[in-house]
Write a protein that holds these residues in place. Structure first.
Motif, PDB file in Angstrom:
ATOM      1  N   ALA A 174       0.815  -1.221   0.000  1.00 22.23           N
ATOM      2  CA  ALA A 174       0.000   0.000   0.000  1.00 22.23           C
ATOM      3  C   ALA A 174       0.847   1.269   0.000  1.00 22.23           C
ATOM      4  CB  ALA A 174      -0.920  -0.005   1.220  1.00 22.23           C
ATOM      5  N   GLU A 175       2.019   1.209   0.609  1.00 25.52           N
ATOM      6  CA  GLU A 175       2.834   2.424   0.784  1.00 25.52           C
ATOM      7  C   GLU A 175       3.177   3.113  -0.536  1.00 25.52           C
ATOM      8  OE1 GLU A 175       7.158   2.803   2.428  1.00 25.52           O
ATOM      9  OE2 GLU A 175       5.769   2.763   4.130  1.00 25.52           O
ATOM     10  N   CYS A 208       1.244   0.204  -8.869  1.00 27.82           N
ATOM     11  CA  CYS A 208       1.014   1.499  -9.520  1.00 27.82           C
ATOM     12  C   CYS A 208       0.999   1.386 -11.046  1.00 27.82           C
ATOM     13  CB  CYS A 208       2.085   2.504  -9.083  1.00 27.82           C
ATOM     14  SG  CYS A 208       1.994   2.971  -7.351  1.00 27.82           S
ATOM     15  N   ARG A 261      -6.574  -1.563  -2.323  1.00 26.81           N
ATOM     16  CA  ARG A 261      -5.760  -1.808  -3.513  1.00 26.81           C
ATOM     17  C   ARG A 261      -4.775  -2.952  -3.254  1.00 26.81           C
ATOM     18  NH1 ARG A 261      -5.205  -1.715  -9.004  1.00 26.81           N
ATOM     19  NH2 ARG A 261      -3.095  -1.156  -9.645  1.00 26.81           N
ATOM     20  N   THR A 268      -0.070   7.999  -5.727  1.00 26.22           N
ATOM     21  CA  THR A 268      -1.425   8.351  -6.169  1.00 26.22           C
ATOM     22  C   THR A 268      -2.149   9.284  -5.210  1.00 26.22           C
ATOM     23  OG1 THR A 268      -2.518   6.476  -5.067  1.00 26.22           O
ATOM     24  CG2 THR A 268      -1.597   6.088  -7.280  1.00 26.22           C
ATOM     25  N   ALA A 303      -3.635   8.267  -2.542  1.00 25.34           N
ATOM     26  CA  ALA A 303      -4.776   7.534  -2.012  1.00 25.34           C
ATOM     27  C   ALA A 303      -4.755   7.522  -0.485  1.00 25.34           C
ATOM     28  CB  ALA A 303      -4.761   6.095  -2.541  1.00 25.34           C
ATOM     29  N   GLU A 354      -8.165   3.317   1.024  1.00 26.03           N
ATOM     30  CA  GLU A 354      -8.113   3.015  -0.407  1.00 26.03           C
ATOM     31  C   GLU A 354      -6.886   2.176  -0.748  1.00 26.03           C
ATOM     32  OE1 GLU A 354     -10.267   7.029  -2.217  1.00 26.03           O
ATOM     33  OE2 GLU A 354      -8.125   7.060  -1.677  1.00 26.03           O
ATOM     34  N   ALA A 355      -5.756   2.515  -0.133  1.00 24.44           N
ATOM     35  CA  ALA A 355      -4.517   1.790  -0.415  1.00 24.44           C
ATOM     36  C   ALA A 355      -4.588   0.358   0.107  1.00 24.44           C
ATOM     37  CB  ALA A 355      -3.331   2.519   0.200  1.00 24.44           C
ATOM     38  N   TYR A 395       1.647   2.911  -3.310  1.00 23.31           N
ATOM     39  CA  TYR A 395       0.393   3.345  -3.929  1.00 23.31           C
ATOM     40  C   TYR A 395      -0.067   4.671  -3.330  1.00 23.31           C
ATOM     41  CZ  TYR A 395      -4.278   3.001  -5.947  1.00 23.31           C
ATOM     42  OH  TYR A 395      -5.433   3.242  -6.654  1.00 23.31           O
ATOM     43  N   MET A 396       0.045   4.802  -2.013  1.00 25.61           N
ATOM     44  CA  MET A 396      -0.314   6.072  -1.370  1.00 25.61           C
ATOM     45  C   MET A 396       0.630   7.184  -1.807  1.00 25.61           C
ATOM     46  SD  MET A 396      -1.478   5.154   2.550  1.00 25.61           S
ATOM     47  CE  MET A 396       0.006   4.237   2.973  1.00 25.61           C
ATOM     48  N   LYS A 440      -5.359   5.720   3.325  1.00 19.05           N
ATOM     49  CA  LYS A 440      -4.945   4.414   3.850  1.00 19.05           C
ATOM     50  C   LYS A 440      -5.987   3.340   3.542  1.00 19.05           C
ATOM     51  CE  LYS A 440      -1.910   5.802   7.655  1.00 19.05           C
ATOM     52  NZ  LYS A 440      -1.669   5.714   9.111  1.00 19.05           N
TER      53      LYS A 440
END
Length: 353
Positions: free
Chosen positions: A129-130, A186, A146, A136, A138, A142-143, A132-133, A140
């Protein structure tokens, strides 16, 4: 300090419309024993949606090349010359902030050993998730969602639960799948896979290779696949680059290189491989000698001290003159095209049956 040098335009080595272009790349490391020439004048292209396989023994410069593309070398001990252009963006002269925007977003890497690449202190889901945040913006929540989606995409069972597990709770194959999920989270345009199946058993290896092919078809990423296993590369790559002593010694499509190799080093790699259905009583033919020292590489052709066909060339040309790699389908060898074909048909091909 890192040396930043932009070379003059070089010919396109493959004749393709490249998404990634590497031109005359030279990477040197300063050590207590002297300067290590890890990559010495390397050029290649990778097209969008295609896979370039890079093969060679340990120390041939495969991993160094791809770490350089992502700007992962120490600026205190590394000298880099040449040109790396990714989708029109020059990377060697890019600053660290620019490279942070590219790494994990435009280009990502799957490392050889996920157990050392993944942090033991954070859950797998958090590590996916990291980036992606970061790239993007996003939240936490949302990430995390994902991360669950990506774990499911790479075939992790019960991703809603496993997202909160730590790397040591995953098997080797599952950790590699998690690394792939993190690299693809990503939707990068370039994916670098550095021997991603080396530590896996053959069944899991086949699953990972199929997964990469399926994900490439879905995401349309260009892939650089690094390995020492020509059997793996025959199933994965569209094009093939054979490296030796920091240089490219042969290039072509996978079919061209594996069916009609033109360089003595490639002959050696193929002859040393066991073959399914082959004669179990027939001994493998190893490449004599050892790879050269990158602190003090040999003059002329770097492979000539180990080459059993140097005598086919008159005089001391192999020891004195460095062969060049031409454009397109090419091999860097002083043997004539006729000599290569005769040697391959008479001496090499019978070993490969």
């Amino acid at each position: 300090m890192t040396t930043l040098t932009k070379t003059e335009d070089a010919p396109n080595p493959t004749g393709s419309d490249a998404f990634l272009s590497v031109r005359d790349l030279r990477v040197q490391f300063s050590t207590e024993d002297g300067i290590v020439k890890a990559v010495d004048g390397l050029s290649f292209d990778v097209e969008r949606g295609k896979t370039l396989g890079i093969v060679g023994e340990s120390g041939s410069g495969k991993s160094v090349t791809n770490l350089t593309i992502l700007g992962l070398h120490s600026t205190q001990t590394t000298s880099i010359d040449g040109e790396i252009v990714l989708d029109g963006k020059e990377l060697i002269t890019a600053g660290e902030k620019e490279m942070e925007k590219i790494r994990g977003n435009k280009a990502a890497m799957i490392f050889q050993d996920p157990l050392t690449a993944l942090s033991p202190y954070y859950t797998v889901g958090r590590q996916i998730a990291e980036p992606y945040m970061k790239h993007t913006g996003a939240s936490k929540k949302e990430a995390r969602q994902r991360a669950i989606e990506m774990l499911a995409k790479v075939g992790i069972p019960q991703p809603q639960t496993r997202v909160d597990d730590y790397p040591h709770q995953f098997s080797g194959g599952m950790r590699q799948r998690a690394m792939i999920a993190m690299a693809l989270v990503c939707d990068p345009d370039l994916l670098i896979a550095d021997e991603p199946t080396t530590a896996l058993d053959v069944t899991v290896q086949a699953q990972i290779l199929d997964l990469l092919k399926d994900l490439q078809q879905e995401f349309g990423s260009a892939i650089i696949f690094i390995t020492h296993d020509l059997g793996v590369i025959s199933d994965m790559a569209d094009d093939l680059l054979v490296m030796y002593s920091g240089r490219a010694v042969e290039r072509g499509t996978v079919r061209e290189v594996l069916r009609n190799p033109q360089h003595p080093y490639t002959w050696g790699l193929l002859s040393s491989m066991p073959r399914l259905g082959g004669d179990t009583a027939q001994a493998l033919t190893p490449i004599p000698g050892s790879p050269p020292s990158l602190l003090n590489p040999p003059s002329g052709c770097p492979f000539h001290p180990r080459c059993t066909f140097t005598g086919e060339v008159t005089g001391n040309r192999c020891a004195e003159e460095r062969p060049t790699l031409g454009v397109g389908r090419a091999s860097a060898c002083h043997l004539t095209a006729e000599q290569k074909q005769t040697i391959f048909i008479d001496k090499i091909q019978p070993r490969l049956r």
